[in-house]
Enzyme design. Structure first.
Site, PDB file in Angstrom:
ATOM      1  N   ASP A 174       5.025  -4.610  -9.750  1.00 25.44           N
ATOM      2  CA  ASP A 174       5.406  -3.810  -8.584  1.00 25.44           C
ATOM      3  C   ASP A 174       6.658  -3.025  -8.952  1.00 25.44           C
ATOM      4  O   ASP A 174       7.703  -3.622  -9.210  1.00 25.44           O
ATOM      5  CB  ASP A 174       5.666  -4.717  -7.386  1.00 25.44           C
ATOM      6  CG  ASP A 174       5.836  -3.948  -6.090  1.00 25.44           C
ATOM      7  OD1 ASP A 174       6.078  -2.720  -6.136  1.00 25.44           O
ATOM      8  OD2 ASP A 174       5.723  -4.578  -5.023  1.00 25.44           O
ATOM      9  N   ASN A 201       0.814  -1.214   0.000  1.00 23.30           N
ATOM     10  CA  ASN A 201       0.000   0.000   0.000  1.00 23.30           C
ATOM     11  C   ASN A 201       0.850   1.268   0.000  1.00 23.30           C
ATOM     12  O   ASN A 201       0.508   2.267   0.612  1.00 23.30           O
ATOM     13  CB  ASN A 201      -0.985   0.002   1.176  1.00 23.30           C
ATOM     14  CG  ASN A 201      -2.107   1.030   1.058  1.00 23.30           C
ATOM     15  OD1 ASN A 201      -2.621   1.502   2.055  1.00 23.30           O
ATOM     16  ND2 ASN A 201      -2.506   1.374  -0.145  1.00 23.30           N
TER      17      ASN A 201
END
Length: 152
Positions: free
Chosen positions: A123, A10
């Site tokens: 990512d 997050n």
């Protein structure tokens, strides 16, 4: 309507998707709540990654006020759609599901732009700066599709 964006920590992908979606929802005057969470707890309370903050700022999307939080079972009750960035996030979130109704709320983000392909938003955390812009572009396109769905 309430939408939750989920990634691992997050601090990169989900806060960027959150920021983009909030901006678009506001620009279109929609009654939609957007939030983000991570499946891990390493960055609870932390601001997004500085590289993602910079990428967001460069693209006109402020996210520096967002703070990391961990996905919790209660999110299944709170949110109508739970949009995850990759298959690992999907597995971690659905593992917490209490029933099929919970599982049905979870979807892979890139299925918005590539339906049924089950592709993953990479990512950018361990990559170079260009990876953050690439992720921004993917999330921008996906949130456009999501916005269109929410308007209908």
């Amino acid at each position: 309507m309430k939408v939750l964006m989920v990634c691992l920590g997050n601090i990169c992908r989900s806060p960027m998707a959150d920021g983009l979606m909030r901006k678009k929802v506001q620009e279109h005057g929609l009654d939609v709540v957007v939030d983000s969470a991570g499946t891990g707890d390493w960055h609870v309370g932390d601001a997004p990654d500085p590289r993602m903050i910079e990428t967001a700022k460069r693209n006109g999307v402020p996210i520096d006020d967002l703070r990391g939080r961990q996905f919790k079972v209660a999110d299944f009750d709170e949110f109508d759609r739970i949009v995850v960035m990759d298959k690992s996030n999907f597995a971690n979130v659905t593992k917490l599901a209490r029933d099929e109704k919970d599982v049905q709320k979870v979807e892979l983000f890139l299925n918005l732009t590539h339906p049924g392909k089950d592709l993953e938003v990479p990512d950018p955390y361990f990559g170079g700066d260009e990876g953050f812009q690439d992720v921004f572009d993917m999330l921008d396109a996906g949130t456009d599709v999501l916005l269109k769905e929410l308007k209908n």
